[in-house]
Write a protein that holds these residues in place. Structure first.
Motif, short mmCIF file in Angstrom:
data_model
loop_
_atom_site.label_atom_id
_atom_site.label_comp_id
_atom_site.label_asym_id
_atom_site.label_seq_id
_atom_site.Cartn_x
_atom_site.Cartn_y
_atom_site.Cartn_z
N LEU A 149 87.86 -46.07 6.17
CA LEU A 149 86.31 -45.98 7.39
C LEU A 149 86.98 -46.29 8.81
CD1 LEU A 149 83.08 -46.16 7.98
CD2 LEU A 149 83.25 -48.38 7.01
N VAL A 150 86.31 -45.44 9.74
CA VAL A 150 86.35 -45.89 11.14
C VAL A 150 85.16 -46.64 12.10
CG1 VAL A 150 87.10 -44.42 13.32
CG2 VAL A 150 88.24 -43.47 10.84
N LEU A 151 85.16 -47.54 12.36
CA LEU A 151 84.12 -47.97 13.25
C LEU A 151 84.04 -47.88 14.81
CD1 LEU A 151 84.68 -51.59 11.91
CD2 LEU A 151 82.89 -49.77 10.59
N PRO A 152 82.26 -47.49 14.86
CA PRO A 152 82.55 -46.90 16.77
C PRO A 152 83.20 -48.57 17.66
CG PRO A 152 80.54 -46.88 15.62
CD PRO A 152 81.72 -46.90 14.52
N PHE A 153 84.06 -48.61 18.28
CA PHE A 153 84.71 -49.11 19.30
C PHE A 153 85.98 -50.69 18.70
CE2 PHE A 153 80.39 -48.93 20.58
CZ PHE A 153 79.85 -48.32 21.52
N PHE A 154 85.85 -50.10 16.89
CA PHE A 154 86.69 -51.22 16.54
C PHE A 154 87.89 -50.88 15.71
CE2 PHE A 154 82.79 -53.80 16.92
CZ PHE A 154 83.16 -55.00 17.57
N GLY A 155 87.68 -49.09 15.61
CA GLY A 155 88.49 -48.32 14.84
C GLY A 155 88.75 -48.42 13.37
N PRO A 156 90.20 -47.98 12.78
CA PRO A 156 90.51 -47.99 11.48
C PRO A 156 90.03 -49.60 10.75
CG PRO A 156 92.65 -47.51 12.54
CD PRO A 156 91.22 -48.34 13.64
N SER A 157 89.45 -49.14 9.59
CA SER A 157 89.19 -49.91 8.60
C SER A 157 88.52 -49.74 6.71
CB SER A 157 87.41 -50.93 9.42
OG SER A 157 86.99 -52.02 8.62
N THR A 158 87.98 -50.05 6.26
CA THR A 158 87.62 -49.56 4.94
C THR A 158 86.08 -50.75 4.19
OG1 THR A 158 88.42 -51.34 4.13
CG2 THR A 158 90.12 -49.70 3.94
N LEU A 159 85.42 -49.63 3.62
CA LEU A 159 84.19 -50.01 3.72
C LEU A 159 84.74 -51.86 2.95
CD1 LEU A 159 81.76 -49.24 2.49
CD2 LEU A 159 81.98 -48.55 0.51
N ARG A 160 85.40 -52.23 2.82
CA ARG A 160 85.46 -53.70 2.00
C ARG A 160 85.62 -54.47 3.36
NH1 ARG A 160 90.55 -54.43 -0.49
NH2 ARG A 160 91.60 -54.58 1.56
N ASP A 161 86.70 -54.22 4.11
CA ASP A 161 87.33 -54.86 5.63
C ASP A 161 86.43 -54.49 6.25
OD1 ASP A 161 88.99 -55.27 4.51
OD2 ASP A 161 90.88 -54.09 4.71
N ALA A 162 85.70 -53.71 6.51
CA ALA A 162 84.05 -53.62 7.85
C ALA A 162 83.20 -54.80 7.36
CB ALA A 162 83.06 -52.54 7.46
N PRO A 163 82.51 -54.93 6.44
CA PRO A 163 81.76 -55.90 6.73
C PRO A 163 82.20 -57.56 6.46
CG PRO A 163 81.58 -54.51 4.78
CD PRO A 163 82.34 -54.38 5.28
N ALA A 164 83.52 -57.74 6.54
CA ALA A 164 84.42 -59.16 6.47
C ALA A 164 84.94 -59.03 7.64
CB ALA A 164 85.44 -58.71 5.91
N ARG A 165 84.28 -58.22 8.73
CA ARG A 165 84.59 -58.31 9.83
C ARG A 165 83.48 -59.57 10.76
NH1 ARG A 165 87.33 -55.99 14.28
NH2 ARG A 165 88.46 -54.42 13.11
N ILE A 166 82.12 -59.29 9.99
CA ILE A 166 80.97 -60.85 10.60
C ILE A 166 81.14 -61.73 10.03
CG2 ILE A 166 78.24 -61.49 9.35
CD1 ILE A 166 78.33 -58.29 9.09
N PRO A 167 81.96 -62.25 9.29
CA PRO A 167 81.86 -63.87 8.62
C PRO A 167 83.26 -64.15 8.88
CG PRO A 167 82.84 -62.77 7.10
CD PRO A 167 81.63 -61.90 7.30
N ASP A 168 84.55 -62.84 9.48
CA ASP A 168 85.33 -63.52 10.75
C ASP A 168 84.54 -63.81 12.04
OD1 ASP A 168 87.06 -63.57 8.76
OD2 ASP A 168 87.93 -61.45 8.81
N GLY A 169 84.06 -62.98 12.26
CA GLY A 169 83.34 -62.75 13.58
C GLY A 169 82.52 -64.88 14.06
N TYR A 170 82.08 -65.27 12.81
CA TYR A 170 82.10 -66.61 13.38
C TYR A 170 82.96 -67.55 12.99
CZ TYR A 170 76.77 -65.30 12.58
OH TYR A 170 75.58 -64.81 12.78
N LEU A 171 84.43 -67.61 13.00
CA LEU A 171 85.75 -68.14 12.98
C LEU A 171 85.99 -68.11 14.12
CD1 LEU A 171 86.90 -67.31 9.10
CD2 LEU A 171 85.36 -69.67 9.75
N GLY A 172 85.62 -66.70 14.58
CA GLY A 172 85.87 -67.19 16.66
C GLY A 172 85.07 -68.03 17.66
N PRO A 173 85.91 -67.86 18.76
CA PRO A 173 84.60 -69.43 19.46
C PRO A 173 83.07 -68.23 20.39
CG PRO A 173 87.11 -67.36 20.95
CD PRO A 173 86.55 -67.28 19.42
N TYR A 174 83.30 -66.95 20.18
CA TYR A 174 82.24 -66.26 20.33
C TYR A 174 80.67 -66.43 20.32
CZ TYR A 174 86.09 -63.91 22.43
OH TYR A 174 87.24 -63.37 22.21
N PRO A 175 80.58 -67.05 19.05
CA PRO A 175 78.63 -67.05 18.60
C PRO A 175 79.01 -68.77 19.57
CG PRO A 175 80.10 -66.11 17.02
CD PRO A 175 81.32 -66.83 18.03
#
Length: 234
Positions: A149-175
């Motif tokens: 699966l190719v995501l807008p702006f983010f690029g290559p991914s898969t059906l498993r990896d795409a939603p996994a970006r959400i919990p990973d996002g909360y482990l980063g500084p931006y929120p």
């Protein structure tokens, strides 16, 4: 009314979902076993590639041209140090306790002796950085990658990896950065730094750019999920 800073991840997810629905008619126009949504993916890839050609790549090239090498390395090290938080959490979720100890030590030494990570003293001490994310954690738990699966702006991914970006996002500084200008500038520098570090890899691309990137991404993800115990299928 001002929304909490953490809501940017939820809003981004909704935007990506809307973009996907708008392009669903293209899904059936191409299909392979690992890439059944090739028509949709190529459309998103073309959008991303155009954006990269006229915006991200020139910014990255300009950034490299005006930034001294020691400063560029330092900025990259700072973002890598922040990323070690996600590595540590996913190490623990996968039961990789030795790797968790290494990443915890990296965080400690780089944040203190390395001046918030500007200097990667941990690597010089023999503490090599691990590279883990929640998509790999799901893979370690037995969740299949699903279609490419190719995501807008983010690029290559898969059906498993795409939603996994959400919990990973909360482990980063931006929120957790409430000051919007600071958050936006930090995110922009992070994106440009990431793109700048990919400039040299472009020389390796050959043939159909879409297919080349897809195959490299899928092979690399399988390699990471299985910790290198894979067969070369490409």
């Amino acid at each position: 009314m001002r929304l909490p800073a953490a809501n940017w991840i939820d809003r981004l997810g909704r935007c990506l979902a809307c973009a996907g629905l708008a392009l669903l008619p293209l899904v059936a126009s191409g299909a392979t076993e690992e890439d059944p949504w090739e028509g949709f993916n190529r459309a998103i890839f073309t959008f991303n590639d155009t954006l990269d050609t006229y915006a991200m790549k020139p910014l990255a090239q300009g950034y490299q041209k005006v930034t001294p090498q020691f400063l560029e390395d330092g900025v990259h090290n700072v973002f890598s140090n922040v990323g070690d938080v996600g590595n540590l959490v996913n190490d623990l979720l996968q039961g990789k306790f030795h790797a968790a100890g290494v990443d915890a030590s990296r965080l400690l030494f780089n944040t203190t002796f390395g001046l918030l990570g500007f200097f990667d003293v941990a690597t010089k001490m023999g503490l090599d950085r691990n590279d883990e994310d929640f998509g790999q954690t799901l893979g370690a738990w037995g969740v299949g990658s699903g279609p490419y699966l190719v995501l807008p702006f983010f690029g290559p991914s898969t059906l498993r990896d795409a939603p996994a970006r959400i919990p990973d996002g909360y482990l980063g500084p931006y929120p957790y950065i409430d000051h919007v200008p600071t958050r936006n500038v930090t995110f922009a520098v992070d994106a440009i730094d990431t793109r700048a570090n990919l400039l040299s890899a472009e020389k390796l691309i050959s043939g159909d750019k879409y297919v080349f990137i897809r195959n490299v991404y899928l092979q690399n993800r399988e390699f990471k999920v299985k910790d290198g115990e894979v067969e070369d299928d490409f």
